[in-house]
Design an enzyme around this catalytic site. Structure first.
Site, PDB file in Angstrom:
ATOM      1  CG  HIS A  57      -1.653   1.167   1.175  1.00 54.64           C
ATOM      2  ND1 HIS A  57      -3.215   0.990   1.097  1.00 54.64           N
ATOM      3  CD2 HIS A  57      -1.761   2.462   1.331  1.00 54.64           C
ATOM      4  CE1 HIS A  57      -3.984   2.247   0.996  1.00 54.64           C
ATOM      5  NE2 HIS A  57      -2.941   2.890   1.244  1.00 54.64           N
ATOM      6  CG  HIS A  59      -1.110   7.244  -1.227  1.00 51.53           C
ATOM      7  ND1 HIS A  59      -2.066   7.033  -1.921  1.00 51.53           N
ATOM      8  CD2 HIS A  59      -1.092   6.268  -0.215  1.00 51.53           C
ATOM      9  CE1 HIS A  59      -3.075   6.730  -1.402  1.00 51.53           C
ATOM     10  NE2 HIS A  59      -2.841   6.066  -0.317  1.00 51.53           N
ATOM     11  CD  GLN A 152      -7.165  11.117  -1.308  1.00 49.83           C
ATOM     12  OE1 GLN A 152      -6.087  10.991  -1.493  1.00 49.83           O
ATOM     13  NE2 GLN A 152      -7.670  10.973  -0.448  1.00 49.83           N
ATOM     14  CG  HIS A 210      -7.402   4.595   1.084  1.00 49.79           C
ATOM     15  ND1 HIS A 210      -7.142   4.104  -0.234  1.00 49.79           N
ATOM     16  CD2 HIS A 210      -6.585   4.942   1.655  1.00 49.79           C
ATOM     17  CE1 HIS A 210      -5.757   4.268  -0.255  1.00 49.79           C
ATOM     18  NE2 HIS A 210      -5.343   5.158   0.768  1.00 49.79           N
ATOM     19  CD  GLU A 213      -6.472   6.372   6.329  1.00 53.51           C
ATOM     20  OE1 GLU A 213      -6.767   6.619   5.236  1.00 53.51           O
ATOM     21  OE2 GLU A 213      -5.289   6.690   6.622  1.00 53.51           O
ATOM     22  CG  ASP A 309      -0.800   5.011   3.614  1.00 51.26           C
ATOM     23  OD1 ASP A 309      -1.016   5.370   2.324  1.00 51.26           O
ATOM     24  OD2 ASP A 309      -1.259   5.472   4.521  1.00 51.26           O
TER      25      ASP A 309
HETATM   26 FE   FE2 Z   1      -3.401   5.071   1.685  1.00 50.38          FE
END
Ligand code: FE2
Length: 427
Positions: A57, A59, A152, A210, A213, A309
């Site tokens: 995971h 970005h 997102q 996701h 979270e 992440d």
């Molecule tokens: Fe993430």
């Protein structure tokens, strides 16, 4: 003639060291002593050799933007999201590629040869998608990069997201993402999980969302994700990332959900470096840790991973893409300090995420890809304790990164007692 022999390799759980013989990108032979000729030989020196680290995971579109155009002063998830919203309109393909390729070099040097990266599809030009598809191609000889189409700003909350997500998948993005807890209402979140899972099933793709979270103990979109996995027959192909609400959840509900995750083979990914800093922000004291229940996942046989992440982006200022640092933090936050627990968290950065990513040819058996890392440590526990030096990183039978052993020279007892040693040689 072999391409490469790795001599004196210590494999976790085995008493004697072994030699690996690599040919045509595969592990061709594995024996206590290989006599075959080889174009190159390296000596692991009795150190631990592992299959590569896998970051499940990440970005990569936002990495290495720290401080641009400003810092995340509150350090919160939501200021991070608005800061990323400020960066997005100014993104260009060259800049994303440059940052992503630099990050990949860091990752390879630290022994990570597979990364699953989410890519934000909220930009109408899909700039990050185009850039990371190019990066995926460029790095493929060295590193397997999987891309997740990540809405997102919410699949329903952002009116452009459905068309852009479809376009990103048409362009070749591998996996369907989502962010149900960020939709406007709980019901929108539930519908987003259902819709996105159906899109994945129709296209024959995996899902990685996701999911929950949040510190809100009532956020349990994982329940819908589980139910869709069963309904669509997607066992083993669906992943819930973060799942931080499970930290705060009522034990009875968490227990039910963990049982269902096991039953439907839903994978879990926790991000300890990020969630220990982002969660519990509305708490006074005591402050919740916000990491999902990885110890209980391990006990129940759920395929759990820990992942990086972020590295130096709107959400996290630190990091150097070191999966041993991730495991180290996960071990502490989840209190996985039992001997078997510490050893198991090493699996959470190697074999477990390899299973989540469905990597082919992963492992140290004959016939597997000749991908391995020689660590300056004797076992996985020591590797995590020391965040051990990566002496050699090997990809398809070629050494792609070398780091000199860490050696200290100590003379505090006078010149006669001058002695050299590596930290892992200490008693
Ligand atoms: Fe993430």
């Amino acid at each position: 003639m072999l391409d490469l022999i790795v001599r004196n390799a210590r494999v976790s759980g085995e008493k004697d060291t072994v030699d690996f013989g690599c040919q045509d990108g595969r592990i061709a032979e594995r024996a206590q002593r290989l006599d075959a000729p080889a174009r190159e030989e390296i000596d692991a020196g009795g150190n631990l050799v592992t299959a590569p680290f896998v970051d499940s995971h990440f970005h990569m579109d936002s990495t290495l933007t720290y401080g641009k155009p400003r810092y995340n002063e509150s350090g919160t998830l939501y200021e991070g999201i608005s800061l990323w919203g400020e960066i997005k309109p100014g993104l260009d393909v060259e800049d994303i590629e440059r940052r992503a390729l630099l990050l990949c070099r860091w990752a390879i040097a630290k022994g990570s040869l597979a990364i699953r990266s989410h890519v934000d599809i909220g930009d109408p030009a899909l700039t990050a998608v185009h850039a990371l598809l190019e990066v995926r191609k460029k790095v493929s000889p060295w590193l397997d990069l999987q891309l997740v189409a990540f809405p997102q700003d919410g699949y329903f909350r952002d009116p452009n997201a459905p068309a852009l997500l479809a376009e990103a998948l048409d362009l070749g993005v591998d996996i369907v993402g989502g962010i149900p807890h960020f939709e406007r209402t709980y019901d929108d979140g539930r519908r987003s999980v259902e819709t996105l899972c159906r899109i994945a099933a129709d296209r024959g793709l995996m899902v990685d969302m996701h999911c929950d979270e949040s510190d809100d103990p009532t956020s349990h979109h994982i329940e819908t994700l589980i139910s869709m996995t069963a309904e669509l027959g997607m066992q083993g192909r669906v992943t819930g990332s973060h799942l931080t609400s499970m930290h705060s959840m009522d034990n009875t509900l968490a227990d039910k959900l963990l049982g269902l995750m096991r039953e439907t083979e839903v994978n879990a990914i926790a991000c300890p470096l990020i969630n220990i800093t982002l969660q519990g922000r509305k708490d006074t004291y005591p402050k919740r840790r916000g990491l999902t229940r990885i110890k209980e996942m391990m006990q129940r046989g759920i395929n759990y991973s820990v992942a990086h992440d972020c590295v130096m982006d709107p959400w996290y200022a630190g990091g150097s893409h070191d999966m041993l640092e991730v495991a180290h933090m996960g071990l502490h936050v989840a209190q996985m300090t039992g001997v078997h627990e510490t050893a198991d968290i090493f699996n959470a950065i190697t074999v477990n995420p390899a299973r989540t990513l469905k990597l082919e040819g992963y492992g140290l058996d004959v016939g597997c890809n000749a991908d391995m890392v020689v660590l300056q440590a004797k076992d996985p526990t020591e590797a995590i304790r020391l965040r051990a030096n990566r002496l050699f990183v090997i990809r398809r039978g070629s050494v792609v990164s070398r780091t000199a052993p860490v050696v200290s020279e100590v003379s505090f007892l006078g010149e006669d007692a001058l002695t050299s040693f590596s930290v892992s040689e200490l008693p």
